[in-house]
Motif scaffolding. Structure first.
Motif, PDB file in Angstrom:
ATOM      1  N   ILE A   1       0.842  -1.204   0.000  1.00  0.00           N
ATOM      2  CA  ILE A   1       0.000   0.000   0.000  1.00  0.00           C
ATOM      3  C   ILE A   1       0.876   1.252   0.000  1.00  0.00           C
ATOM      4  N   ILE A   2       1.890   1.265   0.871  1.00  0.00           N
ATOM      5  CA  ILE A   2       2.765   2.433   0.985  1.00  0.00           C
ATOM      6  C   ILE A   2       3.513   2.688  -0.316  1.00  0.00           C
ATOM      7  N   GLU A   3       4.068   1.634  -0.906  1.00  0.00           N
ATOM      8  CA  GLU A   3       4.848   1.812  -2.138  1.00  0.00           C
ATOM      9  C   GLU A   3       3.971   2.288  -3.285  1.00  0.00           C
ATOM     10  N   GLU A   4       2.736   1.813  -3.312  1.00  0.00           N
ATOM     11  CA  GLU A   4       1.809   2.267  -4.347  1.00  0.00           C
ATOM     12  C   GLU A   4       1.506   3.751  -4.175  1.00  0.00           C
ATOM     13  N   VAL A   5       1.285   4.161  -2.932  1.00  0.00           N
ATOM     14  CA  VAL A   5       1.021   5.575  -2.654  1.00  0.00           C
ATOM     15  C   VAL A   5       2.252   6.416  -2.977  1.00  0.00           C
ATOM     16  N   ALA A   6       3.432   5.933  -2.569  1.00  0.00           N
ATOM     17  CA  ALA A   6       4.671   6.685  -2.773  1.00  0.00           C
ATOM     18  C   ALA A   6       5.001   6.863  -4.252  1.00  0.00           C
ATOM     19  N   ALA A   7       4.545   5.925  -5.076  1.00  0.00           N
ATOM     20  CA  ALA A   7       4.838   5.991  -6.516  1.00  0.00           C
ATOM     21  C   ALA A   7       3.847   6.882  -7.264  1.00  0.00           C
ATOM     22  N   THR A   8       2.814   7.360  -6.571  1.00  0.00           N
ATOM     23  CA  THR A   8       1.800   8.202  -7.219  1.00  0.00           C
ATOM     24  C   THR A   8       2.363   9.608  -7.454  1.00  0.00           C
ATOM     25  N   PRO A   9       2.321  10.097  -8.707  1.00  0.00           N
ATOM     26  CA  PRO A   9       2.876  11.434  -8.974  1.00  0.00           C
ATOM     27  C   PRO A   9       1.950  12.549  -8.511  1.00  0.00           C
ATOM     28  N   ASN A  10       2.555  13.695  -8.222  1.00  0.00           N
ATOM     29  CA  ASN A  10       1.825  14.943  -7.943  1.00  0.00           C
ATOM     30  C   ASN A  10       0.814  14.810  -6.797  1.00  0.00           C
ATOM     31  N   LEU A  11       1.270  14.226  -5.711  1.00  0.00           N
ATOM     32  CA  LEU A  11       0.402  14.128  -4.544  1.00  0.00           C
ATOM     33  C   LEU A  11       0.167  15.512  -3.957  1.00  0.00           C
ATOM     34  N   LYS A  12      -1.060  15.783  -3.546  1.00  0.00           N
ATOM     35  CA  LYS A  12      -1.392  17.086  -2.998  1.00  0.00           C
ATOM     36  C   LYS A  12      -0.730  17.256  -1.634  1.00  0.00           C
ATOM     37  N   VAL A  13      -0.012  18.353  -1.472  1.00  0.00           N
ATOM     38  CA  VAL A  13       0.665  18.619  -0.206  1.00  0.00           C
ATOM     39  C   VAL A  13      -0.371  18.739   0.916  1.00  0.00           C
ATOM     40  N   GLY A  14      -0.132  17.989   1.982  1.00  0.00           N
ATOM     41  CA  GLY A  14      -1.052  18.004   3.102  1.00  0.00           C
ATOM     42  C   GLY A  14      -2.095  16.912   3.065  1.00  0.00           C
ATOM     43  N   SER A  15      -2.182  16.196   1.939  1.00  0.00           N
ATOM     44  CA  SER A  15      -3.145  15.101   1.853  1.00  0.00           C
ATOM     45  C   SER A  15      -2.619  13.902   2.640  1.00  0.00           C
ATOM     46  N   ASP A  16      -3.509  13.006   2.994  1.00  0.00           N
ATOM     47  CA  ASP A  16      -3.092  11.804   3.711  1.00  0.00           C
ATOM     48  C   ASP A  16      -2.077  11.011   2.897  1.00  0.00           C
ATOM     49  N   GLU A  17      -2.305  10.942   1.589  1.00  0.00           N
ATOM     50  CA  GLU A  17      -1.399  10.176   0.723  1.00  0.00           C
ATOM     51  C   GLU A  17      -0.004  10.795   0.712  1.00  0.00           C
ATOM     52  N   GLN A  18       0.057  12.127   0.658  1.00  0.00           N
ATOM     53  CA  GLN A  18       1.358  12.799   0.672  1.00  0.00           C
ATOM     54  C   GLN A  18       2.078  12.532   1.975  1.00  0.00           C
ATOM     55  N   LYS A  19       1.337  12.507   3.070  1.00  0.00           N
ATOM     56  CA  LYS A  19       1.947  12.270   4.376  1.00  0.00           C
ATOM     57  C   LYS A  19       2.531  10.864   4.471  1.00  0.00           C
ATOM     58  N   VAL A  20       1.793   9.885   3.961  1.00  0.00           N
ATOM     59  CA  VAL A  20       2.296   8.510   3.969  1.00  0.00           C
ATOM     60  C   VAL A  20       3.583   8.417   3.156  1.00  0.00           C
ATOM     61  N   ALA A  21       3.570   8.971   1.955  1.00  0.00           N
ATOM     62  CA  ALA A  21       4.748   8.907   1.088  1.00  0.00           C
ATOM     63  C   ALA A  21       5.932   9.647   1.710  1.00  0.00           C
ATOM     64  N   ALA A  22       5.687  10.840   2.247  1.00  0.00           N
ATOM     65  CA  ALA A  22       6.764  11.652   2.811  1.00  0.00           C
ATOM     66  C   ALA A  22       7.354  10.990   4.056  1.00  0.00           C
ATOM     67  N   LEU A  23       6.504  10.426   4.896  1.00  0.00           N
ATOM     68  CA  LEU A  23       7.000   9.774   6.108  1.00  0.00           C
ATOM     69  C   LEU A  23       7.866   8.573   5.764  1.00  0.00           C
ATOM     70  N   TYR A  24       7.383   7.752   4.852  1.00  0.00           N
ATOM     71  CA  TYR A  24       8.153   6.570   4.450  1.00  0.00           C
ATOM     72  C   TYR A  24       9.482   6.988   3.815  1.00  0.00           C
ATOM     73  N   ASN A  25       9.437   7.982   2.958  1.00  0.00           N
ATOM     74  CA  ASN A  25      10.672   8.456   2.304  1.00  0.00           C
ATOM     75  C   ASN A  25      11.645   9.048   3.318  1.00  0.00           C
ATOM     76  N   SER A  26      11.118   9.744   4.322  1.00  0.00           N
ATOM     77  CA  SER A  26      12.002  10.335   5.338  1.00  0.00           C
ATOM     78  C   SER A  26      12.724   9.245   6.121  1.00  0.00           C
TER      79      SER A  26
END
Length: 694
Positions: free
Chosen positions: A102-127
């Motif tokens: 689930i995380i990798e699918e979300v992280a691979a999604t382009p142009n995630l809206k800043v502040g969205s739940d999806e952006q937070k998941v991707a940013a946290l995992y990447n951090s």
């Protein structure tokens, strides 16, 4: 491990096993008079049992756990990046794999809206995964916090800093929390719990046995290495000072048996009277920093600890306290800092203390980080992908069948009076079952997550969590709140809300098998449901009524009878040897042991009730009763590193897995009749000594 007799079998059959000196168990053939349609339905069902795990050299009457799981135990190696493996632990690995996808699918999604739940998941995992950035930053993320500690100029400021340390997710000698008031379940109350130790329990500081002496030596060496890597001054002297102060704190701690006593740990104080309890603790500054200074009262779980801590604060110089608080910042942040600090943290806490040989791959720890901070975001997707509506429906039926069986069991008790039975059945009727996932999801809108700020992400999440907890004060009880995510392989009972909770991830084989017939499911998830219900009636849960209030709803005679049965269970488990020099702590594990015994007993009763007087089908050559007991025993399949097991025996209220199975089944008359147990068999307990509580 408990010494059990191992003998050869008179027959090599998996079912109908008989000992050389006992009668064989009867296995009936399928009824050939049934319609073709009925036979087809039976054939469509599986037993849900993995026969490859069985060890046929072990008599089930001597060690049913090894009989069901023995070959798996012999052939299984604990992965080097884990301290345990088995039914629970392997399912947790599966859950982690599912969440990773689930995380990798979300992280691979382009142009995630800043502040969205999806952006937070991707940013946290990447951090978490961006080790290069973490290495470049080194200890920079915590530098300002270390300087804040250095700036402390008085004991009053020190105590005020205790509050900040907790709010940012660091360590503190006093753990503040908010929970339902155990004696007034209509309100939230503030609490303080003893805290402040880095080693698992007070014995690790005070026991003079060689093992504990060596652990303390290794701990000092670890602190010294961490201080050196962080560039902090006087590593060796600081390490020795930290151990010395933690040892003084440990001396004040209640032991693990005392801390599970809900009566002893409920001590309500008026805020204005706290200086009488501990005059050298700056209560005004501490509570104001927490945002809890407007409350009239607070529950001090271990008053004598607070009194002892007061003396330690008074007797220990400020410089030593500042060194200790610096350590709290560093050690709690280690997993969010450079690779070198993270690795050294692993070397002591995972390898030395628990025997884990290799650190988990970074992606696994990244998934754990996302689960910890944004668990219900990925939980929503997890439920859609991995939890079918029909699974929830079938679970609801199981829960209600268990509830009905529990009611029957209460009614049939010969040691309980009518008045106590009435109160017990009222509590049972008010159990609130939660299955799969919450009806209302957690909101993360206020949480800022950045892809290059792992430490900051954790700090902000901790601050927001504290803020949300404060919002509970003076507010209605959040009946909708869950304390586990849907992807958690576990379950729990909450006494102050009288709720039993079963996350989606545990509702999978071997616990819950949609393709299997009812016997193995009642033995698996049925026993888990019964276990959690059993917590409502264990030695602590039985102190709470159906509304979640801690009050005495027992007659004096009934309470005496109940305590005597609990004492017998304590004695039984105290006799189980985990190692030659270490036995189970029957007092520490009493609540869980009551849960296990009640759970499997009530699950069996519910299973028999579900048959509505009909004979269970024979599947894979096994009777329904045999499948039930095997289903129960295979869920406890586990192997654990010795170091980790020793820690668990010292701190964990659950008995080791093999004794969870053996201890409960050794008290069940139905198990004796199914496997023809007799005097001389290792699992045999004389009828008058068997424990039946519910």
């Amino acid at each position: 491990m408990k010494k059990v007799l191992v003998g050869g079998l008179c027959a090599s059959l998996i079912v109908g096993l008989s000992a050389c000196n006992s009668e064989p168990t009867e296995v009936k053939s399928p009824d050939t008079s049934k319609t073709e349609a009925a036979v087809a339905v039976e054939k469509a069902l599986t037993s849900g049992i993995d026969f490859a795990n069985f060890d046929k050299s072990v008599r089930p009457q001597d060690d049913f756990y090894s009989y069901v799981n023995g070959t798996w135990i012999k052939d299984t190696t604990i992965p080097s990046d884990r301290t345990s493996t088995g039914a629970f632990y392997d399912l947790r690995e599966k859950s982690r794999d599912d969440v990773k996808a689930i995380i990798e699918e979300v992280a691979a999604t382009p142009n995630l809206k800043v502040g969205s739940d999806e952006q937070k998941v991707a940013a946290l995992y990447n951090s978490f995964m961006d080790v290069d950035t973490l290495n470049k930053l080194g200890v920079t993320p915590i530098q300002s916090e270390l300087e804040r500690v250095n700036a402390i100029e008085s004991k009053d400021e020190l105590v005020t800093y205790f509050a900040r340390s907790q709010i940012i997710g660091s360590g503190t000698p006093m753990a503040f929390y908010i929970n339902v008031d155990a004696k007034d379940s209509s309100r939230y109350a503030t609490h303080i719990w003893q805290y402040g130790l880095s080693l698992p329990e007070k014995d690790y500081y005070l026991n003079q046995d060689e093992r504990f002496v060596n652990i303390r030596k290794a701990y000092v060496e670890h602190i010294e290495k961490m201080y050196t890597l962080a560039g902090l001054p006087n590593p060796k002297a600081s390490a020795e000072a930290i151990l010395a102060l933690e040892t003084e704190i440990a001396k004040q701690h209640w032991d693990v048996v005392e801390t599970r006593d809900s009566t002893k740990t409920y001590n309500k104080y008026q805020i204005k009277d706290l200086p009488t309890l501990a005059p050298d603790i700056n209560w005004n500054g501490y509570l104001a920093a927490l945002g809890a200074d407007k409350q009239a009262d607070i529950i001090i779980n271990q008053p004598s600890y607070i009194q002892g801590l007061n003396q330690v604060i008074k007797d220990t110089d400020l410089a030593a306290w500042k060194t200790y608080m610096q350590w709290q910042v560093l050690t709690h942040a280690a997993g969010s800092l450079s690779e070198a600090l993270d690795t050294e943290n692993f070397e002591f806490f995972a390898k030395t203390l628990n025997g884990q040989q290799e650190q988990q791959p970074r992606w696994k720890r990244g998934v754990s980080s996302v689960n910890a901070l944004l668990g219900e975001v990925v939980g929503k997707v997890y439920v859609k992908r991995h939890f079918k509506p029909e699974a929830k429906e079938r679970m609801q039926v199981l829960v209600e069948n268990l509830r009905g069986a529990y009611g029957d069991s209460i009614e049939s008790l010969d040691w309980m009076s009518a008045d106590t039975k009435l109160a017990a059945k009222d509590k049972l009727a008010k159990f609130d079952p939660k299955i799969g996932y919450p009806d209302r999801w957690e909101n993360y809108d206020k949480l800022t997550i950045k892809s290059d700020d792992l430490y900051g992400n954790n700090l902000r999440a901790s601050e927001l969590s504290h803020e949300k907890e404060l919002e509970k004060l003076g507010s209605p009880i959040r009946k909708w709140e869950w304390h586990m995510t849907p992807q958690t392989v576990n379950a729990y009972y909450n006494p102050t809300m009288n709720e039993i909770v079963f996350p989606a991830a545990i509702l999978q084989p071997p616990f819950f098998n949609m393709a299997a017939d009812d016997a193995v499911n009642y033995g698996g998830i049925g026993a888990v449901i019964g276990h959690e219900m059993g917590h409502g009636f264990d030695d602590q849960g039985a102190k709470f009524d159906g509304e979640g209030n801690m009050r005495d709803w027992w007659t004096e005679q009934d309470l005496t009878e109940f305590a005597a049965r609990g004492k017998a269970l304590v004695d039984q488990y105290n006799d189980y040897a985990v190692f030659d020099d270490l036995n189970v702590n029957g007092e520490l594990t009493l609540g869980e042991n009551i849960g296990d015994l009640s759970g499997v007993t009530i699950a069996y009763r519910a299973y028999k009730k579900s048959l509505k007087g009909k004979e269970a089908p024979v599947i894979d050559g096994l009777t329904g009763d045999q499948r039930f007991f095997i289903g129960f025993t295979q869920i406890w399949r586990a192997k654990i590193k010795e170091e980790s097991m020793r820690n668990r025996v010292a701190t964990d209220p659950h008995s080791p897995a093999q004794f969870r199975a053996l201890g409960a089944l050794s008290n069940m008359p139905e198990f004796y009749s199914t496997y023809a147990l007799k005097p001389g068999d290792s699992m045999y307990i004389a009828p008058e000594k068997r424990v039946k509580i519910w």
